[in-house]
Design an enzyme around this catalytic site. Structure first.
Site, PDB file in Angstrom:
ATOM      1  N   LYS A  93     -25.102  36.564  36.795  1.00  0.00           N
ATOM      2  CA  LYS A  93     -26.093  35.785  37.559  1.00  0.00           C
ATOM      3  C   LYS A  93     -27.452  35.832  36.872  1.00  0.00           C
ATOM      4  O   LYS A  93     -28.086  34.804  36.636  1.00  0.00           O
ATOM      5  CB  LYS A  93     -26.209  36.331  38.994  1.00  0.00           C
ATOM      6  CG  LYS A  93     -24.919  36.299  39.774  1.00  0.00           C
ATOM      7  CD  LYS A  93     -25.087  36.801  41.179  1.00  0.00           C
ATOM      8  CE  LYS A  93     -25.441  38.285  41.292  1.00  0.00           C
ATOM      9  NZ  LYS A  93     -24.365  39.205  40.882  1.00  0.00           N
ATOM     10  N   ARG A 169     -26.285  37.742  51.008  1.00  0.00           N
ATOM     11  CA  ARG A 169     -25.196  38.588  50.544  1.00  0.00           C
ATOM     12  C   ARG A 169     -24.273  38.989  51.691  1.00  0.00           C
ATOM     13  O   ARG A 169     -23.367  39.787  51.515  1.00  0.00           O
ATOM     14  CB  ARG A 169     -25.805  39.864  49.969  1.00  0.00           C
ATOM     15  CG  ARG A 169     -25.472  40.082  48.514  1.00  0.00           C
ATOM     16  CD  ARG A 169     -26.258  41.275  48.051  1.00  0.00           C
ATOM     17  NE  ARG A 169     -25.769  41.742  46.798  1.00  0.00           N
ATOM     18  CZ  ARG A 169     -26.410  41.541  45.646  1.00  0.00           C
ATOM     19  NH1 ARG A 169     -27.522  40.853  45.608  1.00  0.00           N
ATOM     20  NH2 ARG A 169     -25.926  42.037  44.536  1.00  0.00           N
ATOM     21  N   ARG A 233     -29.660  50.682  34.139  1.00  0.00           N
ATOM     22  CA  ARG A 233     -29.863  50.677  35.599  1.00  0.00           C
ATOM     23  C   ARG A 233     -29.140  51.853  36.228  1.00  0.00           C
ATOM     24  O   ARG A 233     -28.015  52.174  35.849  1.00  0.00           O
ATOM     25  CB  ARG A 233     -29.316  49.370  36.189  1.00  0.00           C
ATOM     26  CG  ARG A 233     -30.387  48.333  36.396  1.00  0.00           C
ATOM     27  CD  ARG A 233     -29.832  46.984  36.734  1.00  0.00           C
ATOM     28  NE  ARG A 233     -28.950  46.967  37.900  1.00  0.00           N
ATOM     29  CZ  ARG A 233     -28.505  45.849  38.449  1.00  0.00           C
ATOM     30  NH1 ARG A 233     -28.878  44.661  37.947  1.00  0.00           N
ATOM     31  NH2 ARG A 233     -27.709  45.872  39.486  1.00  0.00           N
TER      32      ARG A 233
HETATM   33  P1  AP5 Z   1     -26.060  40.093  34.447  1.00  0.00           P
HETATM   34  O1  AP5 Z   1     -26.497  38.732  34.130  1.00  0.00           O
HETATM   35  O2  AP5 Z   1     -27.083  41.184  34.540  1.00  0.00           O
HETATM   36  O3  AP5 Z   1     -25.161  40.071  35.788  1.00  0.00           O
HETATM   37  P2  AP5 Z   1     -25.589  39.934  37.316  1.00  0.00           P
HETATM   38  O4  AP5 Z   1     -24.543  39.087  37.961  1.00  0.00           O
HETATM   39  O5  AP5 Z   1     -26.991  39.531  37.456  1.00  0.00           O
HETATM   40  O6  AP5 Z   1     -25.348  41.431  37.735  1.00  0.00           O
HETATM   41  P3  AP5 Z   1     -26.113  42.393  38.736  1.00  0.00           P
HETATM   42  O7  AP5 Z   1     -25.465  43.734  38.533  1.00  0.00           O
HETATM   43  O8  AP5 Z   1     -27.585  42.337  38.586  1.00  0.00           O
HETATM   44  O9  AP5 Z   1     -25.695  41.836  40.096  1.00  0.00           O
HETATM   45  P4  AP5 Z   1     -25.677  42.626  41.415  1.00  0.00           P
HETATM   46  O10 AP5 Z   1     -25.399  41.539  42.370  1.00  0.00           O
HETATM   47  O11 AP5 Z   1     -24.760  43.758  41.455  1.00  0.00           O
HETATM   48  O12 AP5 Z   1     -27.087  43.323  41.437  1.00  0.00           O
HETATM   49  P5  AP5 Z   1     -28.480  42.957  42.068  1.00  0.00           P
HETATM   50  O13 AP5 Z   1     -29.473  43.318  41.077  1.00  0.00           O
HETATM   51  O14 AP5 Z   1     -28.497  41.591  42.621  1.00  0.00           O
HETATM   52  O15 AP5 Z   1     -24.927  40.479  33.413  1.00  0.00           O
HETATM   53  C1  AP5 Z   1     -24.297  41.746  33.472  1.00  0.00           C
HETATM   54  C2  AP5 Z   1     -23.905  42.174  32.036  1.00  0.00           C
HETATM   55  O16 AP5 Z   1     -22.936  41.272  31.528  1.00  0.00           O
HETATM   56  C3  AP5 Z   1     -25.084  42.149  31.065  1.00  0.00           C
HETATM   57  O17 AP5 Z   1     -24.980  43.226  30.205  1.00  0.00           O
HETATM   58  C4  AP5 Z   1     -24.932  40.821  30.322  1.00  0.00           C
HETATM   59  O18 AP5 Z   1     -25.462  40.892  29.049  1.00  0.00           O
HETATM   60  C5  AP5 Z   1     -23.427  40.634  30.334  1.00  0.00           C
HETATM   61  N1  AP5 Z   1     -23.046  39.240  30.416  1.00  0.00           N
HETATM   62  C6  AP5 Z   1     -23.607  38.255  31.190  1.00  0.00           C
HETATM   63  N2  AP5 Z   1     -22.977  37.076  31.006  1.00  0.00           N
HETATM   64  C7  AP5 Z   1     -21.978  37.324  30.116  1.00  0.00           C
HETATM   65  C8  AP5 Z   1     -20.952  36.503  29.526  1.00  0.00           C
HETATM   66  N3  AP5 Z   1     -20.846  35.196  29.825  1.00  0.00           N
HETATM   67  N4  AP5 Z   1     -20.093  37.076  28.657  1.00  0.00           N
HETATM   68  C9  AP5 Z   1     -20.187  38.411  28.359  1.00  0.00           C
HETATM   69  N5  AP5 Z   1     -21.133  39.218  28.869  1.00  0.00           N
HETATM   70  C10 AP5 Z   1     -22.002  38.695  29.748  1.00  0.00           C
HETATM   71  O19 AP5 Z   1     -28.508  43.952  43.297  1.00  0.00           O
HETATM   72  C11 AP5 Z   1     -28.586  45.338  43.105  1.00  0.00           C
HETATM   73  C12 AP5 Z   1     -28.558  46.069  44.431  1.00  0.00           C
HETATM   74  O20 AP5 Z   1     -29.667  45.670  45.255  1.00  0.00           O
HETATM   75  C13 AP5 Z   1     -27.340  45.789  45.320  1.00  0.00           C
HETATM   76  O21 AP5 Z   1     -26.258  46.611  44.990  1.00  0.00           O
HETATM   77  C14 AP5 Z   1     -27.903  46.081  46.717  1.00  0.00           C
HETATM   78  O22 AP5 Z   1     -27.947  47.455  46.980  1.00  0.00           O
HETATM   79  C15 AP5 Z   1     -29.328  45.592  46.625  1.00  0.00           C
HETATM   80  N6  AP5 Z   1     -29.446  44.194  47.092  1.00  0.00           N
HETATM   81  C16 AP5 Z   1     -29.711  43.120  46.314  1.00  0.00           C
HETATM   82  N7  AP5 Z   1     -29.732  42.004  47.066  1.00  0.00           N
HETATM   83  C17 AP5 Z   1     -29.480  42.376  48.335  1.00  0.00           C
HETATM   84  C18 AP5 Z   1     -29.356  41.664  49.565  1.00  0.00           C
HETATM   85  N8  AP5 Z   1     -29.483  40.352  49.631  1.00  0.00           N
HETATM   86  N9  AP5 Z   1     -29.073  42.363  50.687  1.00  0.00           N
HETATM   87  C19 AP5 Z   1     -28.928  43.689  50.641  1.00  0.00           C
HETATM   88  N10 AP5 Z   1     -29.035  44.426  49.501  1.00  0.00           N
HETATM   89  C20 AP5 Z   1     -29.300  43.772  48.358  1.00  0.00           C
END
Ligand code: AP5
Length: 601
Positions: A93, A169, A233
């Protein structure tokens, strides 16, 4: 087969409701009402506070959002684009959002980024959020939703459009947005296999200076300098990544119904440029179709149009879908009604209403019409049950068993085989059936202590047999827990001789009336010719009844516009008056055949 569906007939200039044969199917589609549940997916959130931190990744992110590089798509004189992107942890994402922002200049709002910024600043919010994030759990709604809503209301977002990443979410977060009438133009879900996700999490590294996302093997840093400053992270360990994935899976499906008409699933297991190409082409299409004003009809999905009414009281409701003459209904139309019922029912249950009734009379759900489909009823029940189960409630789905004795034993034709169908349906891959969802019959002995909510499938009397005694015994045993009757038919019918009914007729009628409608929908037809549809009558808790008129548009399309609202179910005369633009003295009673019909309505 004749139908007793109330339809409207033209009598001089006046429109009356009448019993007419059901409209025949005009088009058919091959969609099966037993199609498996929707693919797993879900939205992610986006977020932000109203304040502007100065020195962390949130700031970097914001800066990037405001200064798009490279080619940029202009949407002059059109509404700014509103995009939601969702997918499992590490589905890409953040990576895709960066590319989208560069091309489209949208304001990227990522709840994950904002929360991490709060944590690194050591704020109160950050302290509260950290524990949840470290355990792969969702941070409580009251923290996250406020952040998102505040951010969405800011001027740069209103002017530049938004890209929401990581919010909503959960079903409750999606409903918060719906209540505020905040909807995207497109809902993108990145789909990536589980094993790849874990590897992406564990190998991810972030550049605290540029905010760029790297991967040790997929996208290694460009220089030694960058490499030495990269950070990992705290939630990117294998165990935490697995637990985040579980949390995602638990919530993903519950969000889908809200954005089904906007859903576009993208295969995220390709190189990032390939993934972006697909997203880009979707966004191009959406920007071309972007309406220039809020009240224009909006094309959603391929097959039908939702018309926003001019009435702001309709909140987030998307309007009545068109092409309701097409039978069997398309999957989108069926899903639309399931969602509509679900929202009303959940609102009523949330308000502690516990004796509820859903009356949905689209042709496929009216047993007196020859296009009736038991599968549609079962699918509706499954959607309701799964959604309540997603909220952590234990649901008992009940179908009445055989009634009567000896040669008189049997069940209403409509329900024959339905218990078996329910047992064999696909209840999703998380083992909900048998734990959160159980199937039973109607009666006091079906009530178990652990059941939280009861969904009763079309309970009905049959000639000679009355379900009401069993129903009453069951609801007595249920106590204050919610009981939802789906399309009940509890009109009193005579008992067969020799079979005793314990309640008197008046008591039975009184009991049947004690269930309040939380949802009601029926189409109104012109008489004489069954088409076109004249309009619709809809009620969705907590609102009253609304009458819609169907209008043909010059381009061959159609729309529904609201013409009247009633706090209570309107009589046939009141409906007639609404179509004629008249108001009626409430005291004036209906008479003759119309009073009979209003009993049916
Ligand atoms: P990346 O682009 O970073 O992936 P992402 O989908 O953004 O992953 P996140 O881990 O950030 O998503 P998440 O939903 O778990 O975390 P968030 O920060 O939102 O890519 C990941 C890796 O893959 C990178 O190394 C990249 O280089 C590689 N990659 C990307 N595309 C690729 C491809 N096509 N091919 C190969 N490699 C690739 O949330 C974190 C925490 O915050 C949650 O766990 C929760 O506790 C809290 N939180 C966030 N939002 C809420 C909410 N709405 N309500 C409650 N809690 C929340």
């Amino acid at each position: 087969m004749a139908t007793a569906n109330p339809t409207a007939i033209a009598c001089g200039n006046r429109i009356h409701l009448s019993l007419l044969p059901s409209p025949p199917p005009r088009h058919s589609s091959s969609t099966s009402p037993f199609s498996s549940p929707l693919p797993l997916s879900r939205s992610s959130a986006l977020s932000l506070n109203s304040r502007s931190p100065k020195d962390h990744s949130f700031t970097n992110f914001e800066k990037r959002s405001r200064k798009p590089k490279g080619m940029r798509v202009e949407c002059a004189a059109k509404e700014p684009l509103k995009v939601m992107i969702s997918g499992a942890p590490a589905s890409g994402k953040g990576t895709q959002c960066k590319m989208i922002v560069e091309k489209y200049g949208l304001v990227h709002i990522s709840t994950g980024d904002i929360l991490r910024a709060e944590v690194s600043l050591g704020t109160e919010i950050g302290k509260k959020a950290k524990e949840f994030m470290d355990n792969g759990m969702l941070v409580p709604d009251e923290i996250v939703t406020d952040m998102v809503v505040q951010r969405l209301s800011q001027q740069d977002v209103r002017e530049g459009g938004w890209l929401l990443d990581g919010y909503p979410r959960s079903s409750s977060q999606a409903q918060s947005l719906e209540r505020m009438n905040i909807r995207p133009d497109i809902y993108i879900v990145l789909d990536v296999p589980d094993d790849i996700l874990i590897d992406r999490c564990v190998g991810r590294r972030l550049d605290p200076v540029t905010g760029k996302i790297y991967h040790l093997t997929n996208f290694p840093p460009e220089s030694e300098d960058i490499s030495t400053r990269l950070i990992t992270r705290s939630d990117d360990t294998p165990d935490k990544a697995k637990s985040r994935l579980e949390t995602y899976k638990k919530n993903a499906e519950a969000i889908l119904p809200t954005y089904l008409d906007l859903l576009n699933k993208v295969d995220g297991n390709h190189p990032r440029e390939v993934v972006f190409k697909e997203i880009d082409s979707l966004l191009q299409k959406v920007s071309e179709n972007a309406p220039s004003t809020e009240n224009l009809p909006t094309i959603k999905g391929n097959s039908y149009i939702y018309m926003k009414t001019a009435d702001s009281k309709n909140d987030s409701w998307r309007g009545i879908p068109t092409r309701l003459n097409n039978i069997p209904h398309s999957r989108e139309i069926r899903k639309y009604f399931y969602d509509d019922v679900l929202l009303a029912t959940k609102n009523a249950v949330a308000d502690k209403r516990n004796r509820l009734k859903v009356e949905i009379n689209i042709p496929e759900l009216n047993p007196e019409m020859d296009v009736y489909r038991i599968g549609t009823l079962m699918e509706l029940v499954r959607d309701l049950a799964l959604s309540f189960a997603d909220d952590g409630r234990r649901v008992k789905v009940c179908v009445q068993g055989s009634m009567g004795e000896g040669a008189l034993a049997g069940i209403p034709l409509q329900l024959a085989g339905s218990r078996k169908i329910l047992e064999f349906m696909d209840w999703g891959e998380y083992g909900a059936k048998g734990t959160f969802i159980n199937i039973g019959a109607i009666g006091a002995k079906e009530v178990d202590e652990q059941d939280d909510i009861f969904i009763l499938v079309a309970p009905q009397n049959a000639v000679g047999n009355c379900i009401i005694d069993d129903l009453k015994a069951m609801t007595d045993a249920v106590g204050s827990r919610p009981v939802i009757l789906i399309n009940p038919r509890l009109k009193d019918m005579p008992a067969s001789s020799g079979i005793m009914q314990t309640m008197g007729r008046d008591k039975r009628l009184e009991y049947a009336a004690s269930f309040e409608n939380c949802y009601s929908f029926r189409l109104l037809y012109y008489a004489g010719s069954f088409y076109p549809i004249m309009g619709a009558l809809r009620m969705s808790y907590p609102k009253g009844y609304e009458i819609y008129k169907r209008i043909d548009e010059p381009n061959g399309k159609e729309k529904y516009v609201i013409i009247a609202e009633f706090p209570e179910k309107p009589t046939v005369d009141e409906i007639n008056d609404a179509f004629e633009g008249r108001t009626r003295n409430k005291e004036k009673a209906t008479s003759g055949i119309w009073s009979f019909l209003s009993g049916i309505l």
